[in-house]
Design a protein around this motif. Sequence first.
Motif, short mmCIF file in Angstrom:
data_model
loop_
_atom_site.label_atom_id
_atom_site.label_comp_id
_atom_site.label_asym_id
_atom_site.label_seq_id
_atom_site.Cartn_x
_atom_site.Cartn_y
_atom_site.Cartn_z
N GLU A 24 0.94 -1.24 -0.17
CA GLU A 24 -0.12 -0.31 0.14
C GLU A 24 0.80 1.44 -0.13
O GLU A 24 0.73 2.02 -0.64
N PHE A 224 -16.81 8.40 -4.87
CA PHE A 224 -15.60 9.67 -4.99
C PHE A 224 -15.29 9.81 -3.46
O PHE A 224 -14.39 10.45 -3.30
N GLN A 225 -15.74 9.30 -2.37
CA GLN A 225 -15.18 8.99 -0.71
C GLN A 225 -14.60 7.79 -1.05
O GLN A 225 -13.63 7.89 0.03
N GLY A 227 -12.11 7.03 -3.31
CA GLY A 227 -11.46 7.34 -4.48
C GLY A 227 -11.21 9.06 -5.44
O GLY A 227 -12.08 9.73 -5.05
N ARG A 228 -10.61 9.09 -5.82
CA ARG A 228 -10.21 10.23 -6.83
C ARG A 228 -9.49 10.66 -8.62
O ARG A 228 -9.38 9.53 -8.25
N ASN A 241 -5.85 0.62 -0.97
CA ASN A 241 -6.93 -0.40 -0.56
C ASN A 241 -7.99 -0.15 -0.89
O ASN A 241 -8.83 0.57 -1.60
N ASN A 243 -10.82 0.59 0.17
CA ASN A 243 -11.38 2.10 0.09
C ASN A 243 -10.59 3.58 -0.03
O ASN A 243 -11.32 4.31 0.45
N ASP A 244 -9.70 2.90 -1.30
CA ASP A 244 -8.63 4.22 -2.01
C ASP A 244 -8.24 3.35 -3.25
O ASP A 244 -7.35 2.82 -2.95
N ARG A 246 -7.91 4.95 -6.85
CA ARG A 246 -7.78 6.26 -7.66
C ARG A 246 -7.75 5.88 -9.30
O ARG A 246 -6.62 5.32 -9.51
N ASP B 32 -0.31 12.85 2.61
CA ASP B 32 -1.49 12.63 1.76
C ASP B 32 -3.01 12.25 2.40
O ASP B 32 -4.20 13.13 2.04
N LYS B 36 -4.99 15.10 0.24
CA LYS B 36 -5.64 14.37 -1.47
C LYS B 36 -6.85 13.42 -1.11
O LYS B 36 -7.64 13.06 -1.80
N ALA B 37 -6.06 12.57 0.11
CA ALA B 37 -7.16 10.89 0.91
C ALA B 37 -8.59 11.54 0.08
O ALA B 37 -9.03 11.99 1.22
N PRO B 38 -9.25 9.99 0.28
CA PRO B 38 -10.96 10.10 -0.25
C PRO B 38 -11.10 9.91 1.12
O PRO B 38 -9.76 9.17 1.52
N LYS B 39 -11.93 10.53 2.01
CA LYS B 39 -12.75 10.74 2.88
C LYS B 39 -12.17 8.46 3.79
O LYS B 39 -11.68 8.51 5.15
N LYS B 40 -12.49 7.98 2.80
CA LYS B 40 -13.13 6.43 3.01
C LYS B 40 -11.52 5.80 3.86
O LYS B 40 -11.16 4.54 4.29
N ALA B 41 -10.66 6.36 3.12
CA ALA B 41 -9.27 5.62 3.22
C ALA B 41 -8.97 5.49 3.87
O ALA B 41 -8.12 4.66 4.94
N GLU B 43 -9.61 4.35 7.47
CA GLU B 43 -9.85 2.96 8.34
C GLU B 43 -8.03 2.38 8.02
O GLU B 43 -7.53 1.91 8.45
N ARG B 45 -5.78 2.91 5.58
CA ARG B 45 -4.62 3.58 5.59
C ARG B 45 -3.52 3.41 7.08
O ARG B 45 -2.81 3.69 7.30
#
Lengths: 500, 500
Positions: A24, A224-225, A227-228, A241, A243-244, A246, B32, B36-41, B43, B45
């Motif tokens: 990661e 989008f919560q 990803g981006r 992961n 939840n992330d 991109r 990050d 930049k990181a999306p909201k749900k990342a 946990e 991370r």
Amino acid sequence: MVQTVDKLEQEYLELLKEQTSYNEALGLMFWDLRTKAPKKAVEYRSEVIGMLSQKSHKLSTSDKMKHFIDELKERSEDPIVRKSIEKSEEHYDRAVKIPDEEYKEYVMLQSKAESVWEEAKEDGDFEAFQPYLEKLVDFNKKFAGYWGYEKHIYDALLDNYEPGVTVDVLDEVFPKVRDSLSGLLEKIQQSPTKPDPSVLQGHFPKADQRAFSLEILERMGYDFQSGRLDETVHPFAIGLNVNDVRVTTKYDEKDFRTAVFGTIHEGGHALYEQNIDSKLAFTPLATGTSMGIHESQSLFWENFVARSEAFWENHYDLFKNHAPKSFENLPLDTFYKAINEVKPSYIRIEADELTYPLHIMVRYELEKALIGGEIQVKDLPELWNDKMEEYVGIRPRNNAEGVLQDVHWSGGSFGYFPSYALGYMYAAQMYGSMLQDVDVDKVIRAGDFTVIKEWLTKNVHQYGSMKKPLDIMHDVTGEKLNPDHLVNYLTNKYSKIYQF
Amino acid sequence: MVQTVDKLEQEYLELLKEQTSYNEALGLMFWDLRTKAPKKAVEYRSEVIGMLSQKSHKLSTSDKMKHFIDELKERSEDPIVRKSIEKSEEHYDRAVKIPDEEYKEYVMLQSKAESVWEEAKEDGDFEAFQPYLEKLVDFNKKFAGYWGYEKHIYDALLDNYEPGVTVDVLDEVFPKVRDSLSGLLEKIQQSPTKPDPSVLQGHFPKADQRAFSLEILERMGYDFQSGRLDETVHPFAIGLNVNDVRVTTKYDEKDFRTAVFGTIHEGGHALYEQNIDSKLAFTPLATGTSMGIHESQSLFWENFVARSEAFWENHYDLFKNHAPKSFENLPLDTFYKAINEVKPSYIRIEADELTYPLHIMVRYELEKALIGGEIQVKDLPELWNDKMEEYVGIRPRNNAEGVLQDVHWSGGSFGYFPSYALGYMYAAQMYGSMLQDVDVDKVIRAGDFTVIKEWLTKNVHQYGSMKKPLDIMHDVTGEKLNPDHLVNYLTNKYSKIYQF
């Protein structure tokens, strides 16, 4: 001292967590280097990447890992642990079979070869690259020998990217695809109908392309919560992961197709990674099961959804809001045909959806013969051009637009190319099955793709790497790999567009 | 088997590289998550961060590390290795002196206390936080005992942030600063001159603030090929490596001061990290030597440069290009006085440059007495308010704007606050020395800060952590810590603005 299975499983999962943590972190560094990192960061960052990659690699081949494999392979009854052990074992076996010294030499060769290739490509100078490619081929033959195979030596390499798919499997389907599409291409070229891509010209400001791309990703069900969307030179999607995940894209202000179809393509990859069952987190199963199945997801959205007539019936107005004025009076039908123009081209990544698989056939046949020892590296340029002429109908004028165009071989990736065509076939076959459950065109026309996303999640995404590619295909479609789906899809679509 | 020093050094540096690689990866993840990181990342991370932090911590306290410390401490003749060993030993000693169980309990307490504090602050409810703060204080007293100290127990904690600075050092200078600034504040408040900050009101679009901030960073000599500017909630600068030092800022569209002075402040931190000698890369020396010296760099640029009259003489026109129309006819002098208004306030981070150190005195005196056992946690709210009234002249109306306002104590950071005031004193003292070499106002007025940056690099930045804070101060200024510089600077500046 005999350890209980529970205790062993717990320790094994902890080891996997360590390994996936490295991965990661490495993933984030990769994303960062390609989207945000300042120019000079790369030098030191590369050393950090090297260090963490090595840590991860050492874990995969550690005695500790071997211990877990031996102890848990038969004894664990947890399906996630069992399947993870299977992955760990594959990885372990492949790695330990290569002598350290050879591996080291190979890694140095790869890195050298890639920069040699870059220059050779610029000059169209195959001879500069030839000795490196020869060594790369030799190494891969040797490795394939170490890894072992049942029938064809190339199977050992294929297995790296598409576990379970062999030369036998490919040779049953690829020639059919090749001949059918060559035939289709001929009909298209003989047709008096000629879509006019010049109508697509105009100035498309980045911000407009981005707004449209974001809207489509949202409709696809991309979260989008988790990803981006960012800009990069060579677009990719990456799952850090579940939840992330991109997406990246590239904007060409003269041609909206690069960003729009590119974003949707990467969005398809991203949906796969976002919808893997979170129970698989921190195991090697929390990612797509193969290159081919991954590509099936991106191509499903790019071609079967976003290049369809139904899609543009719904989205053309939205698109026009973000497009130059010249599109205001451009009829939908003219637009739809223009974005689906079929035209032989030299460069794979610029190919349309019909000739694309033919580019793959050229590569597959050549690398199978190379690894099989039937042809020599020095003969590649000529053979490449012959095959291009035979299947795609055009002969590259130089090696830059011929045999030197792709980076893959310079990195030693043999066995990778077939997954592009396989992915396309998988997608077509899934599309066939989906049609039995869902009125796909109606759903696309309505602009809410939830049903499509959920179908793919239920049948493909959620499993991550719990199932092998051909098992997924069998479970989803009830049949083995069948090239007719792709051929029929393309025939139906293009006989309408080109009226034959 | 006796290993040669060369071999040992090489292996030790390799271990440091592993450790700094973890830290670089962790730094990128931190950046990050905050930009930049999306909201749900967050946990998953967080688990990765936990895993890599643990790896790094384990290295610091490993037998291998101990071996290098023992073997190289006396034998190495390489100054970088020797100084790194000193750092490694400090780190090792501090870590191994705390029993594992206690450390674990403390980490859990920290994390719990921070969330309790957050709620308590919202409700202004000190009693909810009190039992946690009591435990945190107890742990810190215990740790200080493990670590040891010569005179005051608080010295053991100070040493974490400002190596070499003790209660004796602080008590010689802080009261002078406190009393002088309290006196100055009184004169200011008695002055009939009142700058009018309402002239600074207006709408400042983000894009304009960003453009101005980028321009100023560029002029400061911040290297954008080794850095970037992003938006965040709580601004920070972070050095991932010497070629990748990132600045973050926050835009308030109603008040440009947040972003402009904030960016310049973080830019000062960043210049320090960008200009450390690259020979120190991948060692613990490749970062600023202390919190205080770091703060001296940020405050130098924020206050001594960017809040000066000379700065605005040059940059006011540039600023007006990015500001609302109302500034067009606003005289420079009115503007300059408005941005330098002195006004007692409850919240430290909102304080002006004159009252700011007084906020720090309140905290320093309280935490020294707390750790020294002279006062009790339960008495803090009352004592805090008394001191605020005495030094700053206003009494907080509730604990949210009083004792609960800062996050530091909830994370167990005792000994940290003094570095803010120390940094300011360091900056003033450096400013005094710089004046002997450079016509600072002339340089600032010319808008090319190269000379200033180079002076700071030569005297401070390049050394990274090779020198201790007070050694840097001595080498740069030729004297020991001297509070007169700060007092004189503030007296000169504000007697002009407030005409007394």
